[in-house]
Design a protein around this motif. Sequence first.
Motif, PDB file in Angstrom:
ATOM      1  N   ARG A 408       6.722  48.456  69.677  1.00 48.33           N
ATOM      2  CA  ARG A 408       7.003  49.880  69.675  1.00 48.33           C
ATOM      3  C   ARG A 408       7.902  50.299  70.834  1.00 48.33           C
ATOM      4  O   ARG A 408       8.888  51.025  70.661  1.00 48.33           O
ATOM      5  N   GLY A 409       7.575  49.820  72.047  1.00 48.33           N
ATOM      6  CA  GLY A 409       8.356  50.218  73.217  1.00 48.33           C
ATOM      7  C   GLY A 409       9.809  49.784  73.115  1.00 48.33           C
ATOM      8  O   GLY A 409      10.722  50.548  73.458  1.00 48.33           O
ATOM      9  N   TRP A 410      10.030  48.551  72.641  1.00 41.19           N
ATOM     10  CA  TRP A 410      11.403  48.058  72.543  1.00 41.19           C
ATOM     11  C   TRP A 410      12.188  48.822  71.476  1.00 41.19           C
ATOM     12  O   TRP A 410      13.337  49.208  71.699  1.00 41.19           O
ATOM     13  N   MET A 411      11.591  49.034  70.327  1.00 41.50           N
ATOM     14  CA  MET A 411      12.308  49.713  69.257  1.00 41.50           C
ATOM     15  C   MET A 411      12.607  51.168  69.631  1.00 41.50           C
ATOM     16  O   MET A 411      13.657  51.704  69.274  1.00 41.50           O
ATOM     17  N   GLU A 412      11.715  51.797  70.354  1.00 37.94           N
ATOM     18  CA  GLU A 412      12.004  53.154  70.827  1.00 37.94           C
ATOM     19  C   GLU A 412      13.159  53.134  71.830  1.00 37.94           C
ATOM     20  O   GLU A 412      13.997  54.043  71.844  1.00 37.94           O
ATOM     21  N   ALA A 413      13.202  52.080  72.659  1.00 37.74           N
ATOM     22  CA  ALA A 413      14.323  51.962  73.600  1.00 37.74           C
ATOM     23  C   ALA A 413      15.635  51.768  72.844  1.00 37.74           C
ATOM     24  O   ALA A 413      16.684  52.261  73.260  1.00 37.74           O
ATOM     25  N   MET A 414      15.574  51.067  71.709  1.00 42.77           N
ATOM     26  CA  MET A 414      16.786  50.830  70.923  1.00 42.77           C
ATOM     27  C   MET A 414      17.347  52.130  70.340  1.00 42.77           C
ATOM     28  O   MET A 414      18.556  52.242  70.119  1.00 42.77           O
ATOM     29  N   THR A 415      16.487  53.096  70.094  1.00 43.47           N
ATOM     30  CA  THR A 415      16.994  54.372  69.569  1.00 43.47           C
ATOM     31  C   THR A 415      17.890  55.073  70.581  1.00 43.47           C
ATOM     32  O   THR A 415      18.698  55.935  70.203  1.00 43.47           O
ATOM     33  N   GLN A 416      17.767  54.705  71.855  1.00 38.41           N
ATOM     34  CA  GLN A 416      18.639  55.246  72.888  1.00 38.41           C
ATOM     35  C   GLN A 416      19.794  54.299  73.212  1.00 38.41           C
ATOM     36  O   GLN A 416      20.939  54.724  73.381  1.00 38.41           O
ATOM     37  N   GLU A 417      19.482  52.991  73.265  1.00 33.19           N
ATOM     38  CA  GLU A 417      20.471  52.019  73.719  1.00 33.19           C
ATOM     39  C   GLU A 417      21.547  51.735  72.679  1.00 33.19           C
ATOM     40  O   GLU A 417      22.728  51.634  73.008  1.00 33.19           O
ATOM     41  N   VAL A 418      21.147  51.558  71.431  1.00 28.16           N
ATOM     42  CA  VAL A 418      22.139  51.192  70.410  1.00 28.16           C
ATOM     43  C   VAL A 418      23.185  52.291  70.223  1.00 28.16           C
ATOM     44  O   VAL A 418      24.397  52.006  70.228  1.00 28.16           O
ATOM     45  N   PRO A 419      22.794  53.562  70.055  1.00 28.54           N
ATOM     46  CA  PRO A 419      23.841  54.591  69.941  1.00 28.54           C
ATOM     47  C   PRO A 419      24.745  54.663  71.170  1.00 28.54           C
ATOM     48  O   PRO A 419      25.947  54.934  71.048  1.00 28.54           O
ATOM     49  N   ARG A 420      24.185  54.384  72.349  1.00 25.39           N
ATOM     50  CA  ARG A 420      24.989  54.436  73.573  1.00 25.39           C
ATOM     51  C   ARG A 420      25.963  53.258  73.648  1.00 25.39           C
ATOM     52  O   ARG A 420      27.090  53.396  74.118  1.00 25.39           O
ATOM     53  N   ARG A 421      25.526  52.085  73.175  1.00 28.72           N
ATOM     54  CA  ARG A 421      26.334  50.874  73.332  1.00 28.72           C
ATOM     55  C   ARG A 421      27.231  50.585  72.127  1.00 28.72           C
ATOM     56  O   ARG A 421      28.220  49.866  72.262  1.00 28.72           O
ATOM     57  N   ALA A 422      26.874  51.083  70.954  1.00 29.47           N
ATOM     58  CA  ALA A 422      27.557  50.695  69.717  1.00 29.47           C
ATOM     59  C   ALA A 422      29.076  50.835  69.786  1.00 29.47           C
ATOM     60  O   ALA A 422      29.798  49.950  69.294  1.00 29.47           O
ATOM     61  N   PRO A 423      29.622  51.909  70.367  1.00 24.76           N
ATOM     62  CA  PRO A 423      31.089  52.028  70.395  1.00 24.76           C
ATOM     63  C   PRO A 423      31.798  50.889  71.117  1.00 24.76           C
ATOM     64  O   PRO A 423      32.990  50.672  70.892  1.00 24.76           O
ATOM     65  N   LEU A 440      12.382  44.039  60.311  1.00 28.61           N
ATOM     66  CA  LEU A 440      11.183  44.728  60.793  1.00 28.61           C
ATOM     67  C   LEU A 440      10.880  45.988  59.994  1.00 28.61           C
ATOM     68  O   LEU A 440       9.923  46.696  60.295  1.00 28.61           O
ATOM     69  N   HIS A 441      11.719  46.292  58.992  1.00 31.71           N
ATOM     70  CA  HIS A 441      11.561  47.507  58.160  1.00 31.71           C
ATOM     71  C   HIS A 441      11.583  48.759  59.019  1.00 31.71           C
ATOM     72  O   HIS A 441      10.899  49.741  58.716  1.00 31.71           O
ATOM     73  N   TYR A 442      12.364  48.705  60.076  1.00 31.39           N
ATOM     74  CA  TYR A 442      12.408  49.817  61.029  1.00 31.39           C
ATOM     75  C   TYR A 442      13.649  50.654  60.751  1.00 31.39           C
ATOM     76  O   TYR A 442      14.776  50.209  60.967  1.00 31.39           O
ATOM     77  N   ARG A 443      13.422  51.861  60.278  1.00 27.06           N
ATOM     78  CA  ARG A 443      14.540  52.751  59.989  1.00 27.06           C
ATOM     79  C   ARG A 443      14.595  53.860  61.037  1.00 27.06           C
ATOM     80  O   ARG A 443      13.628  54.598  61.235  1.00 27.06           O
ATOM     81  N   ASN A 444      15.744  53.954  61.684  1.00 25.56           N
ATOM     82  CA  ASN A 444      16.015  55.046  62.596  1.00 25.56           C
ATOM     83  C   ASN A 444      17.455  55.481  62.360  1.00 25.56           C
ATOM     84  O   ASN A 444      18.380  54.686  62.533  1.00 25.56           O
ATOM     85  N   ASP A 445      17.645  56.707  61.963  1.00 23.07           N
ATOM     86  CA  ASP A 445      18.976  57.163  61.592  1.00 23.07           C
ATOM     87  C   ASP A 445      19.958  57.122  62.748  1.00 23.07           C
ATOM     88  O   ASP A 445      21.160  56.898  62.543  1.00 23.07           O
ATOM     89  N   ASP A 446      19.481  57.326  63.967  1.00 18.66           N
ATOM     90  CA  ASP A 446      20.389  57.260  65.115  1.00 18.66           C
ATOM     91  C   ASP A 446      20.997  55.866  65.247  1.00 18.66           C
ATOM     92  O   ASP A 446      22.200  55.714  65.516  1.00 18.66           O
ATOM     93  N   ILE A 447      20.168  54.839  65.061  1.00 19.37           N
ATOM     94  CA  ILE A 447      20.663  53.466  65.141  1.00 19.37           C
ATOM     95  C   ILE A 447      21.603  53.170  63.983  1.00 19.37           C
ATOM     96  O   ILE A 447      22.711  52.642  64.172  1.00 19.37           O
TER      97      ILE A 447
END
Length: 811
Positions: A408-423, A440-447
């Motif tokens: 949970r902690g890592w995937m929540e961190a990814m909701t911040q890190e991936v949008p910041r790093r993706a470009p 992981l069947h983890y859907r987050n629209d921001d990612i």
Amino acid sequence: MAACVLCQRGPRLRCLRGLRNNFTQAQPLYGKTEDEADEQEGKKGAFQHQEASLHGGYRLYYNPSSYHRSERNAATSGSQADNDEDERCLSFLAPSFWQQSNRYSVSSSRHLSSAKNTLLDLAFNKSSEPERPPTVSPYHGQPITPDVKVDPRVFNKCRPEYASMTLDLTQRPHPVEWDDLSPLLQKVAFLKGSMKPSDVSQFLVELSRVDPEKTSLMRSNQRFVMLLRYSVENLRLFTDLQLLEVLQSFVWLDMPSDHTVLGLYETELSRRANQMTLHQLLLAADLWRCIGRQVPQFLQHLYDSIHLYVGQMGAPELVQLLYIMGEGRQCPRGLIHPVQQLLLHHLQQLYPEEVGVVCLGLFKTQTSISQSAVASIVDKAVSSVREMSDFAMVNVLKLLRFSYLYHRGWMEAMTQEVPRRAPGMGVQGLMHVALACSALHYRNDDILVAVAERVPSLVPHCRSKDSCKLLWALSTLRFLPAQSPSFYPSLTEALRQRKAEFQRYPEHLLTGLLGLAFVSQFPEDLIALALSPDFVKQALKATQLELKKDLLTLDGAVALELPQWTGPRLSPELREEIAELLWTFAQSDVCHKPEVQEAESALHDLLGGEEFVCKRMILPHTRSIDLEVHLDSTGKPIPVNPTSHSTTLYPEKDSSKVTLNQGWGKMNLGATITDELLAQLMNIKNTTEPLTPSPKTTPLPRERLDDGRLFVTGLDLTSDLIETLTKQSAPADSDPKEAKATVKLAIQVSSRNHYCCHSQQLLGLHAMKRRHLKLAGYKVVELSRHEWFPLLRKSRAEKLAYLRCKVYDSL
């Protein structure tokens, strides 16, 4: 004397300095005569292209073609060769702590991971070239955005200790002009057989400083070939340090990984493994990695020696070992426990980049460690995620994907890190982010939006594998085309641009087209290619990937969603063969799940017998089973599974059950009828009372009937009551003309693996199945896990009441 000669020459090899300090204490000057037992074994296979036997020592046979290959940058060749490593099968080694796989779906035995696409890797292993004017993308008419390269060996800079067991590819020796090296080549020709081992090693070290653009010229020089021959003749006389120096010179000389002389060096290093130090062994393994040669014989000797050094291994030694294991794609079973113990012991000392290397090593070797160990590694990663490179962050996601562990902690961190790093990320990193979320069947629209918005600009750099996996991953999570209008069209166009690659890698095309089908996208030209007889024949040859199931799924989707389709289809015989294969597997697994059997049994009681319920794969291409029920418009069941049922494609072949021949009025359901249940069944609204009977309800006394069954004596099931329990009144606004219309129900027992994590969003395949069932004329009735699983521990009456509401409310 040899040591003095080595010290008098030019600049030494940087990574060997740490080994030199204690070298004279550990090794004799020239080495002593060794047993010849391993010699012939080492030579075996080294000269497979030569028809000559070797007598009296090592010999070298000249093959001019061995010295030519395309130029590459030695500083990046090793780092890029497997940067995009493909995941091998992730299922058979997956640890037991993963949430159970889909218990109601027959999954394809082929996973997204496939054999390495070596042809496509070539495009990413080329040397860096001078800057050129930006070319124009054929996809959007825009300048092509350069892809992002990563350095998987950057962890070597975390600690000075790595200098003695790794080669820093960024510290290439200062190049020397060809004219300055010509005297050395002339000296080789003059000395010939009189050269000492120290001279041979020193000449190779000096010649390896040639300008990188001239390495091919150096390798083809006849005097250099002569020097190689003398190096083989002196192979057993080299000290360990000299042997490693020569191997490092081969890295700078860009020696072809399949050069015959390298097999002899591997044999010699394997023979000496027992007398080399841990740092020397790790350095030798790293040099082989830089050369790009697979050396299973030497690595096995390295792994066999690790038990001797477990007590001496610190954090850098452990990290380097895991890196070597990852690049060799193997972790012997006997090392899993020691490695896990060492890892947990040194975990808090690791730098962020080292954590990434550890995750990548475990992922590449498919090493299943305990759930708590994986969680501890990811906990450490979470604490330093902001300091991690994109490469290290992606490696943590790979480990989670392999382990099927939702953190949970890592995937929540990814909701911040991936949008910041993706470009700023490359296409392969984005692909692995998407694959991890999908697995992981983890859907987050921001990612997902961040990935989808970045990918179109990188499409020219996408291999077919990248494009298809991105399509699969985002469509599995039900990322719809409207959410990013350019994502699906750009990748679909990328598939068209790389059609030729699908002849060798048919699984990639099928993966991409299935992903597109999940979101109702059907590029007809690509579908025509995938279902063409030639392509189907090619795909069926890949028996290890089981592409038959993918072909059936695509063919079934086309049949239902493209009714106007006139292109190629699978033959009826092949469709029947694959469907039978899927049904055979379902009978041995899914059909015997207790929740499915209980639902089937309760429906038998509710509807009046087995002939009214058919457990089968209504749509075999969706790879999962349903409980099929037919009702007329008044709610009366219609037989769908009689004893001699011939219309069902794959009837249940279990004759162990006894068919109930009782009529509606003669059935004895054996249910405990309470006031609450009667109120619910008679459509009396009572929102304050739960479905479960009150715990204060006193069970009614039971008596044994003539046939041995127990039955409640407090309330008789009269014919009127039976009719009330089983007959559904026709809707008030029903048309008498439609009284004979048949309502076909597909009753599904769903699981959490049908949905995105912590969500009611269906995954791509299951959403497509429901869409197809509706197109086929079925109404879908879902027995959700949140409702049905708790009822498995309740009374029969509660199950019947629940099923009655689900079945008849669908009319």
